[in-house]
Design an enzyme around this catalytic site. Structure first.
Site, PDB file in Angstrom:
ATOM      1  N   LYS A 198       0.805  -1.224   0.000  1.00 43.70           N
ATOM      2  CA  LYS A 198       0.000   0.000   0.000  1.00 43.70           C
ATOM      3  C   LYS A 198       0.844   1.282   0.000  1.00 43.70           C
ATOM      4  O   LYS A 198       1.989   1.283   0.455  1.00 43.70           O
ATOM      5  CB  LYS A 198      -0.952  -0.017   1.196  1.00 43.70           C
ATOM      6  CG  LYS A 198      -1.994  -1.129   1.098  1.00 43.70           C
ATOM      7  CD  LYS A 198      -2.898  -0.927  -0.077  1.00 43.70           C
ATOM      8  CE  LYS A 198      -3.783  -2.040  -0.559  1.00 43.70           C
ATOM      9  NZ  LYS A 198      -4.112  -3.160   0.221  1.00 43.70           N
TER      10      LYS A 198
HETATM   11  C1  LIG Z   1      -9.876  -2.403  -1.508  1.00 36.97           C
HETATM   12  C2  LIG Z   1      -9.314  -3.184  -0.368  1.00 36.97           C
HETATM   13  N1  LIG Z   1     -10.101  -3.384   0.700  1.00 36.97           N
HETATM   14  C3  LIG Z   1      -9.665  -4.052   1.788  1.00 36.97           C
HETATM   15  C4  LIG Z   1      -8.390  -4.565   1.843  1.00 36.97           C
HETATM   16  C5  LIG Z   1      -7.958  -5.338   3.034  1.00 36.97           C
HETATM   17  O1  LIG Z   1      -6.835  -4.802   3.646  1.00 36.97           O
HETATM   18  P1  LIG Z   1      -5.860  -5.767   4.476  1.00 36.97           P
HETATM   19  O2  LIG Z   1      -5.106  -6.612   3.503  1.00 36.97           O
HETATM   20  O3  LIG Z   1      -4.977  -4.817   5.226  1.00 36.97           O
HETATM   21  O4  LIG Z   1      -6.710  -6.567   5.384  1.00 36.97           O
HETATM   22  C6  LIG Z   1      -7.525  -4.373   0.756  1.00 36.97           C
HETATM   23  C7  LIG Z   1      -6.151  -4.901   0.795  1.00 36.97           C
HETATM   24  O5  LIG Z   1      -5.574  -5.453  -0.066  1.00 36.97           O
HETATM   25  C8  LIG Z   1      -8.005  -3.673  -0.377  1.00 36.97           C
HETATM   26  O6  LIG Z   1      -7.232  -3.474  -1.454  1.00 36.97           O
END
Ligand SMILES: Cc1ncc(COP(=O)(O)O)c(C=O)c1O
Length: 442
Positions: A198
């Site tokens: 990210k």
């Molecule tokens: C659009 C979106 N929502 C939610 C998430 C979930 O985040 P995490 O991987 O930190 O749980 C991601 C992560 O890849 C994402 O790209």
């Protein structure tokens, strides 16, 4: 000068290891981690790094409350739970996003209802939302996809009209703005991810955000087992009054994220410059669609997505075959390419089998939800078409700069001007795979 394509036995346009991975790490990151060792406080919602990070991020976004979490998924789930969304409720989610935007709804024992995306921005199409609203609908989760803000004015207006909660999934869009406002500051809640790909990297982690004091208090309890927290001491009292989770951030993550946050704006500016440069390069090829950025918002390019049109290119292949053939040829030239999501979320097996919790298919079979819902990928034609013909071009992240993109330009020139050779090699056994921020051969 015409050179033989790498896929045809010629030299690569981009040397091996030319693409530098994300994120750039420097001494401020190392010092941040050592600070945690020196403090000897490694975890806890009241840890000094966690508390400082929450304050810094709340100020950066312009929001009253921020709770640091151990993932973006956790922050989304906490938002639904804090808002009281649960069995029998429906939540509107875009058909094209990362699974967690929808699976968080299932974790709340509620039902995701999908809406197709806009042809140009790839974010949820607000014109299609109202027809999906029922008496069960409780919330909308717009996703600021690839780093581009969703149509927040239209979405907020629909939500206010129907008395719905808006949870911004800002997991891919740290620092992006919509009409001058940072994303994450517009909806009732917002969730950010800090996973290693990210724009703001904490290795893993996330942020839950709201301006509402009651929801923030609920979020605080949900983050840590549902325990009540003493108003004065801010410590747990070891009496859970609601069902919570273990979604706390640890101190190493918080310290590392604070160091990275100091460079977020500068890093986003490099991404923007790189991506605008790439768009200029690709403009020459009218069969390549580059990212569209409406004039009222900024894109922070977590991903740079392009689409290829075989008809316009005069190639007699399906969009999918053409895209795969181009990925192979570009990959062999050393360009980082490949797909991320390969199908609309409702087409994934989880939604086809509807095997949720246990062996009885909850929450779909929960007696609070008496409706039958069927998920079909083809009901979302815009998302389905995108999955056929899009690819991600990797390497637009700092520390890469325009010198890498100049090499990419040479690779595009070779490949795009020799489509007959690309087609000849379309069945070569080459796979371009997504691996974090870099695509490699399988
Ligand atoms: C659009 C979106 N929502 C939610 C998430 C979930 O985040 P995490 O991987 O930190 O749980 C991601 C992560 O890849 C994402 O790209």
């Amino acid at each position: 000068m015409t050179q033989k394509l790498a896929i045809d036995g010629g030299p690569r346009a981009v040397p091996e290891n030319a693409i530098k991975p994300w994120p750039p790490i420097d001494d401020t990151d190392r010092e941040a981690l050592l600070r945690v060792f020196d403090n000897q406080i490694l975890c806890g919602a009241g840890g000094p790094e966690t508390v400082a990070l929450q304050k810094e991020w709340a100020e950066y976004i312009g929001r009253k409350h921020c709770l640091a979490t151990n993932s973006g998924t956790a922050a989304l789930h906490m938002s639904l739970a804090a808002a009281g969304i649960g069995p029998g409720d429906e939540v509107i989610v875009p058909a094209y996003t990362f699974l967690a935007s929808a699976s968080c709804v299932l974790h709340a024992n509620a039902i995701p209802v999908f809406v197709d995306i806009d042809e140009r921005t790839y974010t949820i199409d607000p014109r299609l939302i109202e027809e999906k609203i029922t008496e069960r609908t409780k919330a909308i989760i717009p996703v600021h996809l690839h780093g581009l803000p969703a149509d927040m004015d239209e979405i907020m207006a629909i939500a206010r009209k129907h008395n719905l909660i808006v949870i911004e999934d800002a997991c891919q869009a740290h620092g992006a703005t919509y009409k001058g406002k940072k994303v994450g500051s517009i909806g009732d809640f917002a969730a950010f991810s800090l996973n290693s790909s990210k724009n703001l990297c904490g290795a893993e982690g996330g942020f839950f955000m709201t301006d509402n004091d009651y929801w923030a208090m609920r979020g605080d309890m949900l983050r840590m087992f549902g325990d009540e927290i003493d108003d004065e001491t801010k410590l747990r009292v070891y009496n859970a009054s609601i069902l919570g989770f273990m979604y706390r951030m640890q101190e190493f993550t918080a310290a590392f994220t604070r160091a990275q946050l100091k460079r977020l704006d500068a890093n986003n500016a490099i991404r923007q410059r790189n991506c605008e440069y790439l768009t200029e390069i690709l403009k020459e090829y009218e069969w390549v669609t580059t990212p569209y950025v409406p004039p009222d918002r900024t894109h922070v390019y977590w991903m740079y997505v392009v689409r290829f049109d075989p008809k316009k290119a005069g190639v007699n292949l399906s969009p999918r075959e053409f895209r795969i053939a181009l990925e192979k040829a570009l990959h062999m030239e050393g360009v980082g390419v490949g797909q991320w999501q390969i199908m609309p979320v409702p087409a994934q097996d989880l939604f086809q089998t509807k095997m949720g919790y246990g062996s009885r298919g909850c929450p779909w079979t929960c007696h609070f939800y008496s409706k039958e819902i069927t998920y079909r990928g083809e009901d979302y034609p815009v998302a389905s078409r995108l999955c056929e013909d899009y690819t991600v071009i990797v390497g637009t992240n700092p520390p890469n700069g325009t010198e890498l993109l100049d090499m990419y330009a040479e690779a595009f020139r070779k490949v795009f001007k020799n489509l007959d050779v690309v087609v000849k090699h379309k069945d070569d056994p080459i796979v371009a795979h997504y691996r974090g921020s870099i695509f490699m051969a399988a």
